[in-house]
Design a protein around this motif. Structure first.
Motif, PDB file in Angstrom:
ATOM      1  N   ASP A 108      -2.347 -31.737  46.405  1.00  0.00           N
ATOM      2  CA  ASP A 108      -3.294 -30.460  46.013  1.00  0.00           C
ATOM      3  C   ASP A 108      -4.659 -31.133  45.865  1.00  0.00           C
ATOM      4  OD1 ASP A 108      -3.528 -27.896  45.289  1.00  0.00           O
ATOM      5  OD2 ASP A 108      -3.932 -28.694  43.275  1.00  0.00           O
ATOM      6  N   ALA A 109      -5.495 -30.478  46.574  1.00  0.00           N
ATOM      7  CA  ALA A 109      -6.825 -30.996  46.684  1.00  0.00           C
ATOM      8  C   ALA A 109      -7.599 -30.749  45.195  1.00  0.00           C
ATOM      9  CB  ALA A 109      -7.603 -30.063  47.718  1.00  0.00           C
ATOM     10  N   PHE A 110      -7.046 -29.906  44.402  1.00  0.00           N
ATOM     11  CA  PHE A 110      -7.827 -29.712  43.165  1.00  0.00           C
ATOM     12  C   PHE A 110      -7.210 -30.564  41.872  1.00  0.00           C
ATOM     13  CE2 PHE A 110      -9.160 -26.432  45.987  1.00  0.00           C
ATOM     14  CZ  PHE A 110     -10.408 -26.391  45.704  1.00  0.00           C
ATOM     15  N   THR A 111      -5.865 -30.722  42.061  1.00  0.00           N
ATOM     16  CA  THR A 111      -5.145 -31.258  40.768  1.00  0.00           C
ATOM     17  C   THR A 111      -4.642 -32.695  41.230  1.00  0.00           C
ATOM     18  OG1 THR A 111      -2.738 -30.432  41.721  1.00  0.00           O
ATOM     19  CG2 THR A 111      -4.224 -29.018  40.224  1.00  0.00           C
ATOM     20  N   GLY A 112      -4.833 -33.119  42.613  1.00  0.00           N
ATOM     21  CA  GLY A 112      -4.485 -34.373  42.723  1.00  0.00           C
ATOM     22  C   GLY A 112      -2.885 -34.635  42.920  1.00  0.00           C
ATOM     23  N   LEU A 113      -2.193 -33.612  42.620  1.00  0.00           N
ATOM     24  CA  LEU A 113      -0.577 -33.784  42.495  1.00  0.00           C
ATOM     25  C   LEU A 113      -0.012 -33.924  43.940  1.00  0.00           C
ATOM     26  CD1 LEU A 113      -0.012 -31.365  39.421  1.00  0.00           C
ATOM     27  CD2 LEU A 113      -0.244 -34.005  39.457  1.00  0.00           C
ATOM     28  N   LEU A 114       1.093 -34.097  44.230  1.00  0.00           N
ATOM     29  CA  LEU A 114       1.836 -34.033  45.308  1.00  0.00           C
ATOM     30  C   LEU A 114       2.438 -32.542  45.723  1.00  0.00           C
ATOM     31  CD1 LEU A 114       4.223 -36.967  44.692  1.00  0.00           C
ATOM     32  CD2 LEU A 114       2.325 -37.009  46.523  1.00  0.00           C
ATOM     33  N   ALA A 115       2.027 -32.161  47.066  1.00  0.00           N
ATOM     34  CA  ALA A 115       2.049 -30.897  47.329  1.00  0.00           C
ATOM     35  C   ALA A 115       3.344 -30.315  47.537  1.00  0.00           C
ATOM     36  CB  ALA A 115       1.244 -30.480  48.647  1.00  0.00           C
ATOM     37  N   ASN A 116       3.856 -29.228  47.151  1.00  0.00           N
ATOM     38  CA  ASN A 116       5.070 -28.625  46.995  1.00  0.00           C
ATOM     39  C   ASN A 116       5.088 -26.936  47.310  1.00  0.00           C
ATOM     40  OD1 ASN A 116       4.772 -28.103  44.590  1.00  0.00           O
ATOM     41  ND2 ASN A 116       6.382 -29.309  43.911  1.00  0.00           N
ATOM     42  N   GLY A 117       5.893 -26.205  47.020  1.00  0.00           N
ATOM     43  CA  GLY A 117       5.943 -24.909  47.368  1.00  0.00           C
ATOM     44  C   GLY A 117       5.041 -24.248  46.257  1.00  0.00           C
ATOM     45  N   PHE A 118       4.704 -25.099  45.014  1.00  0.00           N
ATOM     46  CA  PHE A 118       4.068 -24.422  43.982  1.00  0.00           C
ATOM     47  C   PHE A 118       2.299 -24.804  44.381  1.00  0.00           C
ATOM     48  CE2 PHE A 118       7.960 -25.585  41.637  1.00  0.00           C
ATOM     49  CZ  PHE A 118       8.361 -24.103  41.185  1.00  0.00           C
ATOM     50  N   CYS A 119       2.098 -25.390  45.191  1.00  0.00           N
ATOM     51  CA  CYS A 119       0.717 -25.587  45.476  1.00  0.00           C
ATOM     52  C   CYS A 119       0.629 -25.723  46.984  1.00  0.00           C
ATOM     53  CB  CYS A 119       0.056 -26.719  44.851  1.00  0.00           C
ATOM     54  SG  CYS A 119       0.871 -28.356  44.908  1.00  0.00           S
ATOM     55  N   VAL A 120       0.314 -24.569  47.619  1.00  0.00           N
ATOM     56  CA  VAL A 120       0.650 -24.337  49.210  1.00  0.00           C
ATOM     57  C   VAL A 120      -0.874 -24.197  49.851  1.00  0.00           C
ATOM     58  CG1 VAL A 120       2.811 -23.947  49.143  1.00  0.00           C
ATOM     59  CG2 VAL A 120       1.236 -21.992  49.145  1.00  0.00           C
ATOM     60  N   ASP A 121      -1.852 -23.657  48.930  1.00  0.00           N
ATOM     61  CA  ASP A 121      -3.053 -23.006  49.577  1.00  0.00           C
ATOM     62  C   ASP A 121      -4.148 -23.952  49.636  1.00  0.00           C
ATOM     63  OD1 ASP A 121      -2.126 -20.504  49.260  1.00  0.00           O
ATOM     64  OD2 ASP A 121      -2.748 -20.284  46.943  1.00  0.00           O
ATOM     65  N   HIS A 122      -4.446 -25.067  48.868  1.00  0.00           N
ATOM     66  CA  HIS A 122      -5.370 -26.104  49.047  1.00  0.00           C
ATOM     67  C   HIS A 122      -4.797 -27.575  49.346  1.00  0.00           C
ATOM     68  CE1 HIS A 122      -7.965 -22.638  48.135  1.00  0.00           C
ATOM     69  NE2 HIS A 122      -7.221 -22.597  47.016  1.00  0.00           N
ATOM     70  N   ILE A 123      -3.789 -27.596  50.389  1.00  0.00           N
ATOM     71  CA  ILE A 123      -3.261 -28.820  50.664  1.00  0.00           C
ATOM     72  C   ILE A 123      -4.390 -29.731  51.623  1.00  0.00           C
ATOM     73  CG2 ILE A 123      -1.390 -29.992  51.752  1.00  0.00           C
ATOM     74  CD1 ILE A 123       0.337 -27.645  50.947  1.00  0.00           C
ATOM     75  N   ILE A 124      -4.490 -31.046  51.327  1.00  0.00           N
ATOM     76  CA  ILE A 124      -5.276 -31.916  52.126  1.00  0.00           C
ATOM     77  C   ILE A 124      -4.238 -33.080  52.456  1.00  0.00           C
ATOM     78  CG2 ILE A 124      -7.293 -31.256  51.310  1.00  0.00           C
ATOM     79  CD1 ILE A 124      -7.219 -33.998  49.569  1.00  0.00           C
ATOM     80  N   GLU A 125      -4.292 -33.826  53.670  1.00  0.00           N
ATOM     81  CA  GLU A 125      -3.478 -34.681  53.889  1.00  0.00           C
ATOM     82  C   GLU A 125      -4.616 -36.010  54.070  1.00  0.00           C
ATOM     83  OE1 GLU A 125      -1.402 -34.292  57.635  1.00  0.00           O
ATOM     84  OE2 GLU A 125       0.063 -35.824  57.131  1.00  0.00           O
ATOM     85  N   GLN A 126      -4.005 -37.082  53.236  1.00  0.00           N
ATOM     86  CA  GLN A 126      -4.992 -38.324  52.986  1.00  0.00           C
ATOM     87  C   GLN A 126      -4.077 -39.601  53.276  1.00  0.00           C
ATOM     88  OE1 GLN A 126      -7.135 -37.898  49.275  1.00  0.00           O
ATOM     89  NE2 GLN A 126      -8.059 -39.631  49.356  1.00  0.00           N
ATOM     90  N   LEU A 127      -4.631 -40.732  53.486  1.00  0.00           N
ATOM     91  CA  LEU A 127      -4.159 -41.964  53.811  1.00  0.00           C
ATOM     92  C   LEU A 127      -4.185 -42.687  52.295  1.00  0.00           C
ATOM     93  CD1 LEU A 127      -3.205 -44.305  55.494  1.00  0.00           C
ATOM     94  CD2 LEU A 127      -5.280 -45.141  55.921  1.00  0.00           C
TER      95      LEU A 127
END
Length: 460
Positions: free
Chosen positions: A221-240
């Protein structure tokens, strides 16, 4: 063996045994290392190699004593591969070191707490030897580790004992295979692993697959820095990122960022139902309304890890560029004032308003609304103009069928009068009234300069 040693040798020691958690004699330790040299077969040590009678008959032969398969040949070879890697020891010992012989050899040093014991045990394919250095009263030595106290003795003994024996290599079992791994994680490398090498493995125990490599593309999740799942789907980024879950491994990686090119550690926690979500929208002016003058913008800007927001406008529904309204605004808002937009200098038409909110990691969330600007048009001040003086037209008294056209201009030359000889006559010019034809239509088809007279008809 110290008789007052607190541990019971009959009880298992657990993993601490590998680091000296239990006491052993030099003979026991050397015998254990002998199993690695003999492809995993443990042979009980014996001081007697062979007994013969007076006639040369062999009564006892320990040259090939029976033994038990303590570990698999593959595992024995893997341990040997580690202990015989002279290059791997260079970081800890100088190269070449006392553990390196003129032939293939595997060796290990050891030092107990307070330098009471210094060890070196090593082997070739046909000889194993162990060396202990210490004080007989178990008192401390003066900082003598195994690499400096026991290793030189082991090196000198092995070179002398093997001097007349042929050089042999450690035989590799058929069940040992090569695999490419990521040098940092030891797992099969992903495409992002920067350092790779080939290592030996038991055929039935290959390295862990690519999902266990540390170098992974992670969805967060781009704003919280947490691992993305069903609770945060709007602002997902993929990062190395570095995927290391062991606490001590993460601690080491954080202490040595230069080893990983400053690659960030992946989070270990996921979004939850209570995780704050970004809220950015414009409530006033609402979409499609007509505005003019100075317009106040109201709405909400709520962002995890908020940094600031900006207000901008663009021409049309799909602006190709953006004009500045105000910002950066450093305070969040909930159903409150956001900015003021001065439209007094703008042309009437369709405009897009935009609020862009930024997180501390420069991630952004935006909101837009379309409005119509309709500022009043100024009425121009009239410019006074002179009214032309009316021209009075004199129409001759004619019959109703007469049409008068402009009269031609005729240049007249007065007829010569008797004057004294030699005196020139003056020239005069006169304009005649229009000539009227018998039908009452005046024509100007012929304008002529006539000399010495005037011709007119029709009553002038």
């Amino acid at each position: 063996h110290c008789p007052d040693y607190p541990y019971d040798r009959a009880q298992p020691y657990g993993l601490a045994l590998t680091l000296g958690g239990g006491e052993v004699t030099l003979l026991e330790l050397t015998s254990a290392f002998g199993a690695f040299a003999s492809r995993g077969v443990r042979v009980l040590p014996s001081p007697i190699l062979r007994i013969e009678d007076s006639q040369g008959e062999v009564l006892v032969d320990n040259a090939a004593p029976p033994g038990e398969q303590a570990i698999s040949p593959e595992h024995a070879y893997l341990i040997t591969s580690i202990l015989s890697d002279a290059e791997a020891r260079c970081a800890e010992f100088q190269c070449p070191s006392a553990l390196q012989l003129s032939r293939a050899a595997a060796a290990k040093t050891g030092t107990t707490t307070d330098y009471r014991d210094a060890w070196t045990v090593g082997y070739t394919p046909n000889l194993v030897a162990g060396v202990w250095v210490g004080n007989s009263d178990n008192s401390k030595m003066i900082e003598v580790p195994g690499s400096r106290g026991a290793a030189p003795i082991w090196h000198a003994f092995m070179e002398a004992a093997l001097a007349n024996l042929p050089v042999r290599e450690f035989r590799r079992p058929s069940g040992v295979v090569d695999h490419e791994i990521c040098a940092d994680s030891g797992a099969r490398p992903t495409q992002y692993c920067p350092n790779r090498r080939r290592e030996v493995f038991a055929e039935d125990q290959p390295p862990l697959d690519e999902s266990h490599d540390w170098y992974q593309m992670v969805k967060i999740d781009a704003f919280t820095g947490l691992l993305a799942n069903g609770f945060c789907v709007d602002h997902i980024i993929e990062q190395l990122m570095l995927v290391i879950t062991d606490p001590r491994g993460r601690e080491w990686a954080q202490a040595h960022p230069e080893h990983f090119g400053d690659l960030p550690l992946a989070p270990i926690d996921f979004c939850t139902e209570s995780t704050g979500r970004p809220e950015v929208f414009i409530s006033q002016p609402s979409a499609g309304v007509t505005v003019q003058g100075v317009v106040a913008l109201f709405g909400t800007v709520q962002l995890p890890n908020f940094d600031h927001y900006d207000a901008q406008f663009g021409v049309g529904a799909n602006p190709q560029g953006w004009g500045w309204i105000s910002g950066p605004h450093l305070a969040q808002a909930r159903a409150g004032w956001l900015a003021e937009w001065d439209t007094t200098q703008l042309e009437a038409g369709l405009y897009t308003l935009r609020i862009t909110a930024f997180g501390r990691e420069r991630h952004r969330v935006g909101a837009r609304v379309l409005v119509v600007v309709a500022n009043p048009t100024e009425t121009p001040t009239p410019t006074p103009t002179q009214t032309p003086t009316p021209t009075t037209t004199v129409t001759p008294s004619l019959t109703p069928t007469e049409l008068i056209t402009p009269s031609p201009t005729v240049t007249l030359t007065p007829e010569a009068s008797p004057t004294p000889t030699g005196t020139p006559m003056p020239t005069a010019t006169a304009t005649l009234p229009p000539a009227i034809t018998p039908t009452g239509v005046v024509t100007d088809s012929q304008s002529a300069t006539e000399t010495l007279g005037i011709h007119a008809s029709g009553g002038g």
